[in-house]
Design an enzyme around this catalytic site. Structure first.
Site, PDB file in Angstrom:
ATOM      1  N   HIS A  29      35.177  34.097  42.247  1.00 46.71           N
ATOM      2  CA  HIS A  29      34.846  33.912  43.668  1.00 46.71           C
ATOM      3  C   HIS A  29      34.178  35.162  44.244  1.00 46.71           C
ATOM      4  CE1 HIS A  29      35.829  32.214  47.780  1.00 46.71           C
ATOM      5  NE2 HIS A  29      35.578  33.472  48.084  1.00 46.71           N
ATOM      6  N   GLU A  30      34.831  36.305  44.099  1.00 45.22           N
ATOM      7  CA  GLU A  30      34.285  37.536  44.685  1.00 45.22           C
ATOM      8  C   GLU A  30      33.044  38.016  43.943  1.00 45.22           C
ATOM      9  OE1 GLU A  30      35.269  38.420  47.488  1.00 45.22           O
ATOM     10  OE2 GLU A  30      37.061  37.169  47.560  1.00 45.22           O
ATOM     11  N   HIS A  33      30.040  36.196  45.417  1.00 38.78           N
ATOM     12  CA  HIS A  33      29.575  36.811  46.666  1.00 38.78           C
ATOM     13  C   HIS A  33      28.725  38.044  46.369  1.00 38.78           C
ATOM     14  CE1 HIS A  33      31.779  34.296  49.355  1.00 38.78           C
ATOM     15  NE2 HIS A  33      32.986  34.766  49.071  1.00 38.78           N
TER      16      HIS A  33
END
Length: 232
Positions: A29-30, A33
């Site tokens: 997820h990170e 980003h």
């Protein structure tokens, strides 16, 4: 043992699978980003070492514990400077959406792998040769699908600092965006209300768990149809 099980949302016997799943889910997820922010011209995350698949740079201890105990949590937010984007609002939306979508993709890919291997008969072979190994894989797959769907849905809630709020902030017209920013300071109190008040939780977090089962069921239905098997 009963006392500890009453504290955690997940059973202690399955807790290692939960933590392993969260390590994958939060990291991807990170990373998503950070990757897209860097691709769009903002080096902030890269300079801080966040364009990485190393879980140590992304995991947040408190956020992980809260997800295990309360059913929702977070990783370390990736810093993004939208002023470095050539199209700040459009690219900001893509960067914000990349995290939740990566969780949805993880859930879908896990479903495809599970059903695909079931179609080859490999799961039956493992089940017969080593029932304990089969059960461990089954539990891990279950959490990889359900927790990643949970993170996808949870992060789309339009409350700061969640991705859903950042997307709303980028699509909102200027006056509304300024009004939204005035309420950011109260976000921690909103999360505390969700955590400690059952009536509030009943209208916020709890419905997400119902949606998880619906989405997961559709994933398995599609994968079963894709591989032409009668079941996983």
């Amino acid at each position: 043992m009963d006392f500890l099980n009453s504290i955690f949302r997940f059973s202690l016997t399955e807790l290692p699978f939960v933590l392993l799943t969260l390590m994958f889910a939060f990291t991807i997820h990170e990373f998503s980003h950070a990757y897209f922010a860097n691709k769009f011209g903002d080096p902030t995350a890269r300079l801080l070492g966040r364009v990485s698949l190393n879980p140590a740079v992304h995991l947040d201890v408190l956020g992980t514990l809260l997800l295990v105990i309360a059913g929702f949590g977070w990783a370390k937010p990736v810093p993004v400077n939208r002023d470095n984007f050539s199209n700040p609002r459009l690219m900001g939306i893509v960067v914000s959406a990349a995290g939740p979508l990566s969780n949805l993709l993880l859930a879908f890919v896990t479903t495809l792998l599970y059903v695909g291997l079931a179609a080859t008969g490999l799961w039956s072979t493992i089940s017969e040769a080593n029932p304990n190994a089969f059960e461990a894989i089954r539990i891990f797959v279950n959490y990889m699908v359900t927790l990643n769907i949970l993170l996808f849905l949870f992060n789309l809630i339009p409350l700061p600092p969640l991705d859903g709020y950042r997307i709303l902030e980028d699509v909102a017209p200027g006056p509304l965006r300024r009004r939204l920013q005035q309420f950011e300071q109260y976000s921690i109190f909103i999360f505390l209300l969700i955590l400690v008040l059952p009536p509030v939780r009943a209208f916020t977090i709890d419905p997400l768990y119902s949606m998880i089962n619906v989405i997961a069921d559709q994933f398995f239905r599609f994968a079963i149809m894709l591989f032409g098997v009668g079941g996983a």
